[in-house]
Motif scaffolding. Structure first.
Motif, PDB file in Angstrom:
ATOM      1  N   ALA A  78       0.811  -1.217   0.000  1.00  0.00           N
ATOM      2  CA  ALA A  78       0.000   0.000   0.000  1.00  0.00           C
ATOM      3  C   ALA A  78       0.843   1.264   0.000  1.00  0.00           C
ATOM      4  CB  ALA A  78      -0.930  -0.004   1.203  1.00  0.00           C
ATOM      5  N   ARG A  79       2.141   1.163   0.324  1.00  0.00           N
ATOM      6  CA  ARG A  79       3.007   2.350   0.332  1.00  0.00           C
ATOM      7  C   ARG A  79       3.536   2.689  -1.061  1.00  0.00           C
ATOM      8  NH1 ARG A  79       7.365   0.741   4.640  1.00  0.00           N
ATOM      9  NH2 ARG A  79       8.352   2.622   3.795  1.00  0.00           N
ATOM     10  N   MET A  80       3.314   1.827  -2.031  1.00  0.00           N
ATOM     11  CA  MET A  80       3.813   2.071  -3.383  1.00  0.00           C
ATOM     12  C   MET A  80       2.858   2.980  -4.159  1.00  0.00           C
ATOM     13  SD  MET A  80       5.004  -1.742  -4.523  1.00  0.00           S
ATOM     14  CE  MET A  80       6.197  -2.701  -3.583  1.00  0.00           C
ATOM     15  N   SER A  81       3.426   3.718  -5.111  1.00  0.00           N
ATOM     16  CA  SER A  81       2.635   4.517  -6.052  1.00  0.00           C
ATOM     17  C   SER A  81       2.941   4.016  -7.452  1.00  0.00           C
ATOM     18  CB  SER A  81       2.980   6.002  -5.950  1.00  0.00           C
ATOM     19  OG  SER A  81       2.611   6.510  -4.693  1.00  0.00           O
ATOM     20  N   VAL A  82       1.900   3.669  -8.178  1.00  0.00           N
ATOM     21  CA  VAL A  82       2.067   3.111  -9.520  1.00  0.00           C
ATOM     22  C   VAL A  82       1.319   3.992 -10.509  1.00  0.00           C
ATOM     23  CG1 VAL A  82       1.797   1.086 -10.990  1.00  0.00           C
ATOM     24  CG2 VAL A  82       2.213   0.794  -8.541  1.00  0.00           C
ATOM     25  N   LEU A  83       2.045   4.486 -11.523  1.00  0.00           N
ATOM     26  CA  LEU A  83       1.457   5.323 -12.565  1.00  0.00           C
ATOM     27  C   LEU A  83       1.372   4.501 -13.847  1.00  0.00           C
ATOM     28  CD1 LEU A  83       2.950   7.348 -10.514  1.00  0.00           C
ATOM     29  CD2 LEU A  83       2.729   9.001 -12.367  1.00  0.00           C
ATOM     30  N   VAL A  84       0.182   4.425 -14.415  1.00  0.00           N
ATOM     31  CA  VAL A  84      -0.049   3.682 -15.660  1.00  0.00           C
ATOM     32  C   VAL A  84      -0.652   4.640 -16.687  1.00  0.00           C
ATOM     33  CG1 VAL A  84      -0.260   1.414 -14.578  1.00  0.00           C
ATOM     34  CG2 VAL A  84      -2.259   2.908 -14.720  1.00  0.00           C
ATOM     35  N   PRO A  85      -0.677   4.253 -17.987  1.00  0.00           N
ATOM     36  CA  PRO A  85      -1.026   5.237 -19.027  1.00  0.00           C
ATOM     37  C   PRO A  85      -2.437   5.807 -18.946  1.00  0.00           C
ATOM     38  CG  PRO A  85       0.136   3.361 -19.976  1.00  0.00           C
ATOM     39  CD  PRO A  85      -0.169   3.000 -18.561  1.00  0.00           C
ATOM     40  N   THR A  86      -3.438   4.973 -18.639  1.00  0.00           N
ATOM     41  CA  THR A  86      -4.829   5.424 -18.757  1.00  0.00           C
ATOM     42  C   THR A  86      -5.649   5.001 -17.553  1.00  0.00           C
ATOM     43  OG1 THR A  86      -5.510   3.384 -19.883  1.00  0.00           O
ATOM     44  CG2 THR A  86      -4.718   5.193 -21.279  1.00  0.00           C
ATOM     45  N   ARG A  87      -6.841   5.574 -17.432  1.00  0.00           N
ATOM     46  CA  ARG A  87      -7.756   5.160 -16.374  1.00  0.00           C
ATOM     47  C   ARG A  87      -8.174   3.705 -16.569  1.00  0.00           C
ATOM     48  NH1 ARG A  87      -9.697   9.522 -13.484  1.00  0.00           N
ATOM     49  NH2 ARG A  87      -9.255  11.566 -14.404  1.00  0.00           N
ATOM     50  N   ARG A  88      -8.301   3.305 -17.815  1.00  0.00           N
ATOM     51  CA  ARG A  88      -8.645   1.915 -18.081  1.00  0.00           C
ATOM     52  C   ARG A  88      -7.536   0.984 -17.568  1.00  0.00           C
ATOM     53  NH1 ARG A  88     -13.089  -0.897 -20.542  1.00  0.00           N
ATOM     54  NH2 ARG A  88     -12.405  -3.053 -20.523  1.00  0.00           N
ATOM     55  N   ALA A  89      -6.272   1.423 -17.710  1.00  0.00           N
ATOM     56  CA  ALA A  89      -5.160   0.619 -17.212  1.00  0.00           C
ATOM     57  C   ALA A  89      -5.198   0.512 -15.687  1.00  0.00           C
ATOM     58  CB  ALA A  89      -3.839   1.220 -17.679  1.00  0.00           C
ATOM     59  N   VAL A  90      -5.643   1.569 -15.019  1.00  0.00           N
ATOM     60  CA  VAL A  90      -5.808   1.514 -13.561  1.00  0.00           C
ATOM     61  C   VAL A  90      -6.799   0.420 -13.199  1.00  0.00           C
ATOM     62  CG1 VAL A  90      -6.703   2.760 -11.558  1.00  0.00           C
ATOM     63  CG2 VAL A  90      -5.161   3.903 -13.156  1.00  0.00           C
ATOM     64  N   ARG A  91      -7.915   0.406 -13.905  1.00  0.00           N
ATOM     65  CA  ARG A  91      -8.943  -0.613 -13.647  1.00  0.00           C
ATOM     66  C   ARG A  91      -8.397  -2.010 -13.929  1.00  0.00           C
ATOM     67  NH1 ARG A  91     -14.608  -0.756 -17.056  1.00  0.00           N
ATOM     68  NH2 ARG A  91     -15.086  -2.966 -16.738  1.00  0.00           N
ATOM     69  N   THR A  92      -7.624  -2.138 -15.009  1.00  0.00           N
ATOM     70  CA  THR A  92      -7.058  -3.432 -15.366  1.00  0.00           C
ATOM     71  C   THR A  92      -6.111  -3.932 -14.286  1.00  0.00           C
ATOM     72  OG1 THR A  92      -7.246  -2.949 -17.722  1.00  0.00           O
ATOM     73  CG2 THR A  92      -5.658  -4.632 -17.077  1.00  0.00           C
ATOM     74  N   LEU A  93      -5.280  -3.033 -13.774  1.00  0.00           N
ATOM     75  CA  LEU A  93      -4.321  -3.437 -12.738  1.00  0.00           C
ATOM     76  C   LEU A  93      -5.042  -3.808 -11.445  1.00  0.00           C
ATOM     77  CD1 LEU A  93      -1.338  -3.863 -12.310  1.00  0.00           C
ATOM     78  CD2 LEU A  93      -1.117  -1.460 -11.650  1.00  0.00           C
ATOM     79  N   ARG A  94      -6.104  -3.098 -11.116  1.00  0.00           N
ATOM     80  CA  ARG A  94      -6.897  -3.478  -9.938  1.00  0.00           C
ATOM     81  C   ARG A  94      -7.439  -4.901 -10.086  1.00  0.00           C
ATOM     82  NH1 ARG A  94     -10.051   2.082  -9.815  1.00  0.00           N
ATOM     83  NH2 ARG A  94      -8.691   3.329  -8.469  1.00  0.00           N
ATOM     84  N   GLU A  95      -7.942  -5.204 -11.301  1.00  0.00           N
ATOM     85  CA  GLU A  95      -8.474  -6.552 -11.528  1.00  0.00           C
ATOM     86  C   GLU A  95      -7.377  -7.605 -11.443  1.00  0.00           C
ATOM     87  OE1 GLU A  95     -10.281  -6.026 -15.314  1.00  0.00           O
ATOM     88  OE2 GLU A  95     -12.096  -5.069 -14.511  1.00  0.00           O
ATOM     89  N   SER A  96      -6.161  -7.243 -11.855  1.00  0.00           N
ATOM     90  CA  SER A  96      -5.034  -8.189 -11.734  1.00  0.00           C
ATOM     91  C   SER A  96      -4.736  -8.491 -10.271  1.00  0.00           C
ATOM     92  CB  SER A  96      -3.795  -7.605 -12.420  1.00  0.00           C
ATOM     93  OG  SER A  96      -3.988  -7.494 -13.809  1.00  0.00           O
ATOM     94  N   PHE A  97      -4.739  -7.464  -9.427  1.00  0.00           N
ATOM     95  CA  PHE A  97      -4.531  -7.699  -8.000  1.00  0.00           C
ATOM     96  C   PHE A  97      -5.667  -8.529  -7.413  1.00  0.00           C
ATOM     97  CE2 PHE A  97      -1.514  -4.074  -8.109  1.00  0.00           C
ATOM     98  CZ  PHE A  97      -0.465  -4.659  -7.424  1.00  0.00           C
ATOM     99  N   LEU A  98      -6.887  -8.310  -7.912  1.00  0.00           N
ATOM    100  CA  LEU A  98      -8.029  -9.087  -7.429  1.00  0.00           C
ATOM    101  C   LEU A  98      -7.841 -10.565  -7.763  1.00  0.00           C
ATOM    102  CD1 LEU A  98     -10.860  -8.868  -6.106  1.00  0.00           C
ATOM    103  CD2 LEU A  98     -11.804  -8.673  -8.412  1.00  0.00           C
ATOM    104  N   ARG A  99      -7.373 -10.854  -8.969  1.00  0.00           N
ATOM    105  CA  ARG A  99      -7.108 -12.246  -9.342  1.00  0.00           C
ATOM    106  C   ARG A  99      -5.944 -12.805  -8.514  1.00  0.00           C
ATOM    107  NH1 ARG A  99      -8.343 -10.169 -14.493  1.00  0.00           N
ATOM    108  NH2 ARG A  99      -6.151  -9.697 -14.916  1.00  0.00           N
ATOM    109  N   LEU A 100      -4.954 -11.961  -8.264  1.00  0.00           N
ATOM    110  CA  LEU A 100      -3.795 -12.405  -7.492  1.00  0.00           C
ATOM    111  C   LEU A 100      -4.205 -12.823  -6.079  1.00  0.00           C
ATOM    112  CD1 LEU A 100      -0.673 -12.620  -7.758  1.00  0.00           C
ATOM    113  CD2 LEU A 100      -0.549 -10.331  -6.782  1.00  0.00           C
ATOM    114  N   GLY A 101      -5.165 -12.121  -5.529  1.00  0.00           N
ATOM    115  CA  GLY A 101      -5.638 -12.445  -4.184  1.00  0.00           C
ATOM    116  C   GLY A 101      -6.809 -13.385  -4.166  1.00  0.00           C
ATOM    117  N   ASN A 102      -7.131 -14.005  -5.351  1.00  0.00           N
ATOM    118  CA  ASN A 102      -8.251 -14.952  -5.443  1.00  0.00           C
ATOM    119  C   ASN A 102      -9.562 -14.333  -4.954  1.00  0.00           C
ATOM    120  OD1 ASN A 102      -6.732 -17.145  -6.486  1.00  0.00           O
ATOM    121  ND2 ASN A 102      -5.949 -17.568  -4.419  1.00  0.00           N
ATOM    122  N   GLY A 103      -9.736 -13.049  -5.257  1.00  0.00           N
ATOM    123  CA  GLY A 103     -10.983 -12.382  -4.909  1.00  0.00           C
ATOM    124  C   GLY A 103     -11.034 -11.820  -3.509  1.00  0.00           C
TER     125      GLY A 103
END
Length: 1000
Positions: A38-63
């Motif tokens: 939670a202390r990290m800051s991650v900058l990605v190209p678009t708002r859609r990419a933000v949503r995509t990365l959130r979904e990746s973390f969701l899969r990583l944590g098995n929901g």
């Protein structure tokens, strides 16, 4: 490794799935500690990419719920956001003015454009036009300004362009661009605002300086960007200078040989050119780039990756393809595993096939699928095709705001008022799903249908609400008239006020928007819910309300406009506005643009629209500058866009399961396959794999055809209804006898089923109306002068004609074509009829006749209205029928196919006309009144009249006898060669279906 281990320059291979691999690496770097992550800051190209990365973390944590890094788009570094890694964004912004809102900016530019176009001494080829045209030009100018500011090119370069080297057209454009250099900066200063790209660039520079003085204590990662925007590239450089800063590049080719890499650096259209340029601007080399933690093992040896690299090889090094079979055949042949290519006949087939692939993917409950394409038409078609299975798919591009329900209603009400309630715009507004008129929706729908049938079909009423009310008073059924007057009357004040404003030469936009809103909300209200609650409800309503609220704020000091341009002006301001639904779409399907598809992978990725000019896009012609001017000014070449598009293709085509599709024809025109499609075919031929690449998807076109193929049905046969004799008609006009002979089914549909065709909405007077006006004019003229013609007969006939044509004279077609023809008809009639009357003793016009004929079961009544009956001096009669079209031939009359005149003669001989004594028939004539060349023509029927009349009577009696037999059907077109030229009941009889099948 811990949080201190991250930092430096990394790359994630295209075959690894960028977002999932990035998320795994961050989780590993945090030692799977949520508090560290939670202390990290991650900058990605678009708002859609933000949503995509959130979904990746969701899969990583098995929901499971988990704390995430601070995820933000690169462009969202402003004072409305929290600071990065403990640094306050507002502090970095300091005294920077705010960015000017987009709509306010376009309106201010519109005023500047208008003033420029109105300058009398401008001498420019850009012609002055309405406010809507100025708004569109302002939008194009704003795009140019964005590009200039994004690339950080100084305006001073415009003045330095060597004018003598360019055509006069470009010099006129340069004069137009003086808006940006001379007037726009001062106007921006008055607003106390700056351009958004300039503010973003300044904020990046300030933030970089603060980071240099006080580095963040927590990691900052820029991931997924190619650094194509200079400010982003500088931000990436600043992050790399941080002790805990990292930059993660997407799909960098780290093992290309030096010759190839040098060629890539010189080719702006190559997929890796942008990354090569970024590394150079960062002062780094490929050797400085490390593999991201958690990247797939053996990614460098991935056959798919090597196949894509060979496909996109720079043109200067393609001689290496000759050595492919010897050097790389075994490795590259594995690249086609999971890769397919499918060329479809057309756009429709491509969309339907892709939809079928996506639908099949859902059969596995764990599988995901996506279409990646820049082709918006293809995306819309696929989205529509998926609705076959009640599937709503998330389209990253959204839909135009102007196409949403609330905004289409808003625009429809504007068109309704602007056209003074013309029938088609009026019905478009009244039939909109949001329209309710202050009552229950079903009840309102019934009112609108009645209004359409009673008033709006046929010639249009007088303009405005008052004209509509008058038409209701004249044409409505008595039992429904008052109700219609009441509900239309409730709309009248707001619609009338809005229409008056729209008809004004100078009106305030605030007043127009307020009046428009009153109309829309009044019409949208129900008996239980106010109009504003219905109109602005839901996601689409919220976006529409936000747009209009921003517009109200932006037009606060906009000068008055011509009311008639209001609707087009609104549409111009809506260009580029998009609505993106946030809910209600399928969780495992998506439609993505190439940029959105770059950072994520699905189990199945369909890359659609791979035609030249679509993917890659056609660079096209810059509306402002030629290529040499762009280069001299400092703007990048159009080919850079192709390179970025190639990189997106490379990333998407590296997914495990990929289907490449294209349409061989679009809108009937042949297409050229994308250069990447052609290159891949070339590489596959070199490896002798061209026959294997499509095997996995070979069945889809057949499934698609089978899905759309109609079920096998019994052939359609001509209808032959046999209604009971007691319901069969016993009364006919002489004109109906021809229909009865040629098409009995039309009699069945009209007289037994009681079906009547509706007039067209806002119908122009047709041939029947023209014939009626001509008949009525001649009838009144003959009734006024039944014996001799007056001295100024032509003038009087034209005067009568003007009275009959008056209701339709406002129609351009009537005024331009019909009236001149009537003038010629009138001249012909007067010239011909004057001498003719000397031999006549009496003329009757438009006289009704009636006789009874004996049938096998009961009598049949025959009626007629004779156009003209003349009694000659010897007591015999001449019966005349006016024809504004082509009269029947003698052969058709003798065959009984057109028995009208002989039957009228029979009725006259049988004393069927009141006030006209029975007598012998001297002649039967058609007067062809075309108004052409010749204007009129007498066509007497040839042959023995007694025989014609006797044969017509005999034929009619046989017809009555046949249809008094209960087994005689009412067939449709029993003799196709004698079928009528037109029938209102062709579609009901399904004539085209059974006639195409060869039925008779």
């Amino acid at each position: 490794m811990g949080i201190g281990g991250i930092g430096g320059l990394y790359a994630i291979e295209a075959t690894d799935g960028f977002a999932d691999t990035l998320a795994r690496g961050l989780w590993q770097e945090a030692d799977e500690d949520p508090m560290v992550l939670a202390r990290m800051s991650v900058l990605v190209p678009t708002r859609r990419a933000v949503r995509t990365l959130r979904e990746s973390f969701l899969r990583l944590g098995n929901g499971r719920q988990m704390l995430l890094p601070a995820l933000r788009p690169v462009g969202d570094i402003d004072d409305d956001e929290a600071g990065f890694s403990g640094l306050d964004g507002a502090a970095a912004a300091g005294d920077l003015p705010p960015a000017i809102p987009g709509l306010r900016r376009q309106l201010l530019l519109t005023q500047l454009v208008q003033r420029f176009l109105e300058r009398k001494d401008s001498g420019t080829a850009i012609q002055a036009a309405g406010i809507d045209h100025a708004a569109l030009l302002a939008g194009e100018l704003a795009s140019f300004l964005d590009q200039v500011h994004t690339e950080q090119v100084p305006y001073a370069g415009l003045a330095d362009l060597a004018k003598e080297r360019y055509a006069s057209h470009w010099q006129e454009v340069l004069e137009f661009l003086s808006i940006a250099t001379e007037f726009w900066p001062a106007l921006l200063a008055e607003e106390g605002a700056v351009e958004a790209p300039l503010r973003h660039s300044a904020l990046v520079d300030r933030l970089s300086a603060r980071w240099a003085e006080q580095p963040p204590q927590d990691p900052v990662i820029v991931a997924g960007s190619t650094g194509s925007i200079p400010a982003t590239a500088r931000l990436m450089g600043a992050v790399l200078d941080l002790p805990l800063g990292a930059v993660v590049l997407p799909g960098l080719d780290r093992d290309a040989d030096e010759v190839t890499w040098a060629a890539i650096g010189q080719d702006p259209g190559h997929a890796q050119h942008g990354l090569a340029h970024l590394l150079k601007s960062l002062g780094r080399d490929r050797s400085d780039v490390r593999e991201w933690p958690s990247s797939g093992a053996g990614a460098v040896r991935s056959p798919r990756r090597r196949l894509i690299q060979e496909t996109l090889r720079p043109a200067e090094t393609t001689e290496a393809w000759r050595r492919l079979p010897e050097e790389h055949a075994e490795l590259l042949s594995g690249g086609i595993d999971g890769l397919s290519m499918l060329a479809c006949p057309g756009h429709h087939e491509e969309a339907e096939t892709i939809a079928l692939m996506l639908r099949e993917a859902l059969e596995d409950e764990t599988r995901t699928a996506a279409l990646v394409t820049p082709d918006r038409v293809l995306a819309r078609r696929v989205k529509s095709a998926l609705r076959r299975w009640d599937i709503e798919v998330d389209d990253s591009a959204g839909q135009p705001l102007s196409a949403t329900g609330p905004m289409t209603f808003w625009l429809a009400t504007a068109e309704m008022a602007a056209t003074a309630c013309a029938p088609v715009p009026l019905l478009a507004a009244l039939k909109h799903p949001l329209a309710a008129g202050g009552m229950e929706v079903p009840r309102f729908r019934r009112r609108v249908r009645t209004l359409e049938r009673s008033v709006l079909r046929g010639p249009r009423p007088a303009p405005g609400i008052e004209g509509l009310l008058n038409a209701v008073r004249d044409a409505y059924p008595e039992e429904e008239k008052q109700d219609a007057l009441d509900w239309i009357g409730k709309l009248a004040p707001s619609v009338t006020h809005f229409s008056e404003l729209l008809d004004s030469d100078a009106t305030s936009l605030i007043d127009l928007l307020s009046a428009h809103n009153a109309v829309a909300e009044t019409l949208a209200a129900t008996n239980e819910e106010t109009g504003d609650r219905r109109l602005w409800a839901g996601e689409a309503g919220e976006d529409a309300a936000n747009f209009l609220g921003e517009l109200v704020e932006a037009v606060r000091d906009f000068p008055p406009i011509e009311g008639r341009s209001y609707g087009a002006f609104l549409e111009a301001l809506l260009v580029g506005r998009v609505h993106r639904p946030r809910y209600g779409t399928h969780p495992r399907l998506a439609i993505l643009g190439p940029l959105e598809g770059r950072l994520q992978q699905f189990d199945l990725m369909v890359l659609g629209g791979l035609n030249e000019g679509t993917w890659p896009p056609d660079p096209g012609a810059d509306p402002w500058m030629s290529r040499p001017m762009r280069a001299e000014f400092g703007l990048p070449s159009p080919e850079r866009r192709i390179g970025l598009s190639a990189h997106d293709f490379q990333m998407a085509a590296s997914a495990p399961q990929v289907v490449l599709t294209r349409a061989e024809r679009v809108d009937g025109a042949p297409t050229v396959a994308s250069r990447w499609w052609l290159r891949m075919e070339t590489v596959l031929r070199a490896l002798s794999l061209q026959d294997k690449i499509g095997r996995q998807v070979a069945a889809y076109p057949f499934w698609q055809q089978a899905l759309d193929a109609p079920k096998k049905l019994e052939p359609v046969r001509p209808p032959a209804p046999c209604p009971p004799v007691k319901v069969r008609p016993r009364k006919f006009s002489v004109t109906e006898i021809e229909t009865w002979v040629r098409d009995p089914y039309a009699i069945y549909a009209k007289r037994i089923l009681g079906l009547k065709s509706l007039d067209e909405i806002d119908e122009d007077p047709g041939a029947a109306d023209r014939g009626t006006m001509i008949h009525d004019s001649l009838d009144l003229f003959v009734r006024e002068f039944p014996e001799e013609l007056p001295p100024k007969a032509l003038e009087r006939l034209l005067e009568i004609g003007r009275e009959q044509f008056a209701p339709a004279m406002l129609r351009p077609s009537v005024h331009a074509f019909w009236w001149p023809r009537f003038e010629r008809i009138a001249e012909w009639v007067v010239t011909m009829d004057g001498p003719r009357r000397a031999a006549l003793s009496r003329i009757w016009t438009e006289r009704k006749g009636q006789i009874m004929l004996r049938g096998p079961l009961a009598s049949v009544e025959l009626t007629c209205k004779a156009d003209r009956i003349e009694r000659q001096a010897d007591g015999s009669y001449v019966i005349v029928d006016y024809k504004t079209g082509a009269p029947p031939t003698d052969k058709q009359v003798r065959a009984g196919l057109s028995p009208q005149l002989p039957l009228e003669a029979m009725m006259l001989a049988m004393d069927g006309f009141a006030e006209i004594p029975a007598g012998a028939i001297g002649a039967l004539e058609y007067w062809r009144l075309s108004g052409g060349e010749p204007a009129g023509e007498r066509k007497p029927l040839k042959g023995t009249l007694e025989e014609l009349i006797e044969e017509a009577e005999d034929g009619l009696l046989k017809l009555i006898e046949a249809f008094d037999d209960p087994v005689t059907p009412y067939r449709s077109r029993p003799a196709p060669e004698h079928a009528p030229r037109y029938s209102d009941y062709e579609h009901l009889a399904r004539v085209k279906e059974w006639s195409a099948a060869g039925e008779v």
